[in-house]
Scaffold this active site. Structure first.
Site, PDB file in Angstrom:
ATOM      1  N   GLU A 249       0.854  -1.314   0.077  1.00 17.64           N
ATOM      2  CA  GLU A 249      -0.019  -0.160   0.182  1.00 17.64           C
ATOM      3  C   GLU A 249       1.025   1.370   0.038  1.00 17.64           C
ATOM      4  O   GLU A 249       0.703   2.332  -0.845  1.00 17.64           O
ATOM      5  CB  GLU A 249      -0.775   0.069   1.213  1.00 17.64           C
ATOM      6  N   HIS A 250       1.803   1.339   0.746  1.00 18.65           N
ATOM      7  CA  HIS A 250       2.922   2.279   0.824  1.00 18.65           C
ATOM      8  C   HIS A 250       3.611   2.316  -0.495  1.00 18.65           C
ATOM      9  O   HIS A 250       3.903   3.516  -1.050  1.00 18.65           O
ATOM     10  CB  HIS A 250       3.952   2.232   1.948  1.00 18.65           C
TER      11      HIS A 250
ATOM     12  N   GLU B 170      10.199   1.510   2.265  1.00 18.67           N
ATOM     13  CA  GLU B 170       8.883   1.780   2.741  1.00 18.67           C
ATOM     14  C   GLU B 170       8.639   0.353   3.685  1.00 18.67           C
ATOM     15  O   GLU B 170       7.748   0.498   4.495  1.00 18.67           O
ATOM     16  CB  GLU B 170       7.912   1.591   1.823  1.00 18.67           C
TER      17      GLU B 170
END
Length: 975
Positions: A70-71, A145
């Site tokens: 998602e990041h 991330e």
């Protein structure tokens, strides 16, 4: 144009339409024939448009793969190859919402805007991000991330770094977070809900680059996508865009993203886990006990809504029978419920906090006995009516605390659509409510309790207990593991790690090319209204009391706020003002027991809430206007009842029920502990303001560390202080609830104002009118520079001062400075390079400014970043396009759409602060005219405030001790 069933529009076949009267919308379901993408459009006249693209993403382990992905997809894509398009959008769009969410079984990417051109730009960037991310080109994205081995040179230690890694270290520092995340593991051990989709820090380093890419390849395909559109939009144009720019390039495939159902348990299971506390904390009264149940399926609309109401009924009010039974039995010091419905198998939990493991059997017995008695003897019908009413009020009001309605409706749609049912199952609630309301004449809820709780073997007992030194143990374990890992590496492997670390750092510090930056679409300054929004405010007077009236369309709801000046309270009693806010409405009055009062409030109103606030005059942090605020809402036809209840609470509250006072004080302490862990960055920054600012000191006494210590002392010494507490509360209430102290703010339609006017006397007559002289507060402020130690695994690092005290003045351009500080300077150095989850700045009209970080693995390094900010801004340079972007991003914060109640709140607060429309317009003008030179001119201001060296850090005990030379004092927050 009227859309027709079974017709195709730009590759999208219209499958079904339904009027959803409850939310004044028409729901339309499409399917993209070539790619298999599903699309749900909620058509209405809301100009706050929402788009979301979501994927069903069941995790297989606790590496946090869905969360890291998602990041990562927001770190550059095919059309937008710069490192962080997401940040560029935050800086430079008029978005009203921009974020992404990882759930236990899905990942959502929502955006919102009231500007159509901007809305289309946001859609474009997000669709490109999810379908064509740069993760395949740059392994450094996952390293940054997610996690990576960090090694600066061949002689240095290896450490773990990564944004999600540190975020989840922060999450797993909070016992409440551990509890809530482990409940699903205890109930669904064999499914996707038995692992941690956000990532467990102990497991995150097991994730490989190959697994990471394979997950995207498998699940981020249009066939597995769910697209939501909401609001007043040209749907034909949007379908054309989505098809031509994206979906036409994909063929439908088989994606196995099925969600597994947990086989029901034959008998209740038990699970016990530890959470870390400091070696200086006591272990007694620190255990969490929870009893948890799997309850049906999310697609069962009646159970979905009924359990939401039942959880409130049993556990969320002073009259809740299960909460009352557990508190009366002294099982623990706080009780609350959790109903989690955003999963295939929803779960209901009964939680006792600040208990002991030895209470487990008694906890189980009391829960079962209390619920059995309710089933046998029936639930009080007034209590049922109260809980149904408060939930119905919330559904109809649709005020989601600043979140766009379309976002919340999109999330509710996913709670059925993701599980292969129609997306409007939970949006069409009228018929479901009718069935639930039969509970007023039948044993409806008693049957639910019997079936889904008492006779439900699919349940668990979860014990979350404190363990001293666990955090230090874990840190040593990780250190040892990494040392052993390094010892086994060959020279060439070590060289590769050093190279990989250097390559990541090089990518992080290398600026995006001007060509890539140009690819992010941008609206122009001319698309922005140069005029500030003016909130309607008419000054009236009723019974000699000033009334601020805000005529707004409120759909039949009235919002009545009362602001009582608290300057008459003696300095040593200021913390009692905040305690009074938690007591009023929760203890008995002359005519009602506290249980009956709670029922009356919930049956007849939309809620009554209290708060304490210290407003400072617009340019002066030393001039305080402290208020006790009572906020209430009601259907206009019930105005008389609301005023009667407010009059009862203000005029006839009893402060002598010591048992009840003790319960509220214990609960207050418990809730403050949750806030300290969850909002550590705000907590540290606000405490820091108390070192040099009168308003900061006052607010710290109302809700910061000073107030927490005050509550801890009251709880610990309650038996000896009970009468003193009662007397002080009475003294403070008499000094506050006075006709000379009151300012009223009313938000409703013009035709309804008379209802307020004719009923206001019901409150007015309960106020005393004694002349109370205002206290001349002069709080002692001092540069404490504290290290506030917890067992948490991360830090919240704050540095601050007041720039007006140094001879500088406020300018609207400082809000553009804040945008640049947050999303350029701090983002790049504290988050991207430092690995913290976030870092923020604030520049206030009263001169108070701060930098603060969130879930930060560093301490001294972050303070060094803050100290370097002045030089950065002195040498700041950028082109006109970038400057335009910063200005637009700043305006998006100013122009956030306000609900009627928010408008009333904002107007009243501005009035109290003596902030005029001219001041607000002047700030807007200064923002819109901000230049590079203006930003550079703030360099000295920042350098000078940082040189004052006011510091506060909340965080890991060992980390603070390692850096003790930074602090004047270190202390344990919790005992």
């Amino acid at each position: 144009m009227e859309l027709e069933l079974n017709k195709s529009y730009h590759g999208f076949k219209l499958l079904e339409k339904k009027d959803i009267n409850e939310i004044n919308s028409t729901g339309i379901i499409f399917e993209h024939e070539k790619s298999g993408a599903k699309l749900f459009y909620l058509k209405n006249d809301d100009d706050n448009k929402v788009f979301a693209v979501s994927f069903r993403t069941p995790p297989e382990d606790s590496t946090g793969l869905p969360h890291i992905l998602e990041h990562s997809v927001l770190c550059g894509s095919r059309k937008f190859p710069l490192k962080e398009p997401f940040v560029e959008l935050v800086k430079g769009s008029l978005n009203t919402f921009l974020n992404a969410f990882t759930f236990p079984d899905k990942t959502m990417y929502p955006v919102a805007s009231t500007n159509d051109k901007d809305f289309s730009n946001l859609m474009d960037v997000y669709l490109d991000a999810v379908f064509y991310p740069n993760i395949y080109k740059y392994p450094e994205i996952m390293m940054q991330e997610g996690w990576h081995y960090d090694m600066e040179n061949k002689d240095s230690e290896i450490t773990y770094k990564g944004v999600v890694y540190n975020e989840m270290k922060g999450v797993f520092s909070s016992p409440e977070s551990i509890l809530l995340r482990k409940i699903s593991e205890s109930l669904f051990p064999d499914t996707q809900y038995g692992v941690e989709s956000g990532g467990d820090p102990d497991v995150i380093p097991n994730l490989t680059q190959e697994q990471f890419l394979a997950f995207h390849k498998k699940y981020y395909h249009p066939t597995n996508s769910y697209i939501c559109l909401y609001g007043d939009i040209d749907i034909n144009e949007k379908l054309k865009f989505i098809d031509e720019e994206y979906l036409k390039d994909f063929d439908r495939i088989d994606v196995d993203s099925r969600l597994a159902m947990q086989k029901p348990f034959d008998k209740q299971k038990e699970m016990s886990i530890n959470y870390p506390i400091s070696v200086n904390e006591k272990e007694e009264d620190k255990t969490f006990l929870s009893m948890n149940f799997a309850v049906g399926k999310a697609t069962e609309d009646e159970i979905y809504l009924a359990f939401d109401i039942l959880e409130h009924l049993l556990l969320e009010t002073p009259s809740s029978p299960l909460k009352k039974a557990l508190i009366d039995a002294n099982i623990g010091k706080d009780v609350f419920g959790v109903f989690e419905a955003s999963m295939l198998q929803p779960m209901f939990s009964i939680v006792v906090k600040n208990s002991n493991e030895s209470e487990k059997e008694r906890f189980k017995d009391i829960v079962i006995k209390t619920l059995s008695d309710l089933v046998k003897n029936g639930i009080d019908k007034k209590l049922i009516e109260a809980s149904i009413n408060i939930k119905e009020f919330q559904l109809r009001e649709a005020d989601y605390h600043g979140y766009p309605k379309g976002l919340i409706y999109g999330m509710k749609a996913m709670d059925s659509w993701l599980y292969d049912e129609k997306p409007w199952v939970h949006l069409t609630y009228e018929d479901t409510l009718k069935k639930i309301k039969t509970a007023l004449e039948t044993n409806y809820f008693e049957k639910i309790i019997d079936t889904y709780i008492l006779k439900n073997s699919h349940s668990s007992i979860l014990i979350v207990k404190p363990a001293k030194g666990l955090a230090e143990e874990k840190e040593l374990e990780v250190k040892k593991k990494l040392q052993e890992f390094k010892a086994k590496l060959s020279e060439s492997e070590i060289e590769k790690l050093v190279k990989d670390t250097a390559k990541l750092k090089e990518r992080q510090v290398t600026a995006d090319s001007p060509e890539d930056l140009m690819k992010i679409p941008l609206i122009s300054i001319s698309d922005i209204d140069p005029k500030a929004k003016d909130i309607a405010l008419e000054e009236k007077e009723e019974q000699g009391i000033k009334v601020l009236y805000h005529p707004e369309f409120t759909n039949g709801i009235s919002y009545v706020n009362m602001y009582f000046a608290t300057e008459g309270v003696k300095e040593e009693l200021v913390p009692y003002i905040s305690l009074l806010t938690t007591i009023m409405g929760k203890v008995s009055t002359k005519n009602f027991s506290h249980e009956d009062l709670a029922k009356e409030i919930n049956i007849n109103t939309g809620g009554i809430r209290n708060g304490a606030q210290a407003y400072s005059e617009k340019w002066n942090a030393e001039k305080i206007y402290p208020k006790f605020v009572i906020k209430s809402k009601v259907i206009v036809s019930n105005m008389t009842k609301l005023m009667e209840l407010l009059g009862e609470i203000i005029g006839y509250t009893k402060f002598d029920d010591h048992k009840r006072l003790k319960e509220i004080i214990q609960e207050t302490k418990s809730r403050l502990e949750m806030i300290i862990f969850d909002r550590g960055h705000v907590f540290a920054a606000n405490h820091l303001l108390s070192y040099f600012s009168q308003v900061g000191k006052y607010e710290d006494m109302l809700g910061g560390l000073s107030f927490y210590k005050f509550i801890v002392d009251l709880e610990k010494n309650f038996d000896s202080k009970a009468q003193e507490i009662s007397d002080n509360l009475k003294r403070v209430s008499e000094a506050i609830f006075n006709t000379n102290n009151l300012l009223v703010s009313v938000t409703l339609e013009e035709k309804d104002y008379d209802e307020f006017k004719k009923n206001f006397n019901l409150v007015y007559t309960k106020l005393n009118s004694n002349r109370i002289s205002a206290e001349e507060y002069s709080f002692k402020v001092e540069q404490k520079n504290e290290g506030l130690m917890t067992s948490g695994k991360v830090q919240y690092v704050a540095k601050a001062y007041n720039f007006i005290k140094l001879g500088y003045s406020y300018s609207g351009s400082m809000q553009v400075l804040k945008t640049i500080a947050n999303y350029d300077y701090l983002w790049n150095r504290v988050r991207v390079q430092g690995g913290a989850y976030g870092s923020f700045s604030s520049f206030q009209r009263n001169g108070n400014m701060f930098f603060t970080s969130y879930r930060d693995p560093n301490l001294a390094e972050t303070l060094k970043v803050y100290d370097g900010a002045g030089e950065f801004f002195k040498n700041f340079n950028t082109d006109d396009r970038q400057m335009t972007k910063y200005i637009i991003g700043t305006v998006s914060d100013l122009d956030f759409p306000l609900t009627p109640s928010m408008k009333g709140d904002r107007a009243a607060e501005n009035y109290i602060k003596k902030l005029t429309y001219e001041d607000i317009q002047k700030e807007r003008d200064e923002i819109l005219k901000t230049t590079v030179e203006d930003i550079r001119s703030f360099g000295d201001l920042i350098s000078d405030t940082m040189k004052e060296n006011f510091i506060c850090v909340l965080g890991n005990e060992e980390k603070i001790k390692e850096n003790k030379n930074i602090f004047n004092d270190t202390m344990n927050v919790f005992e």
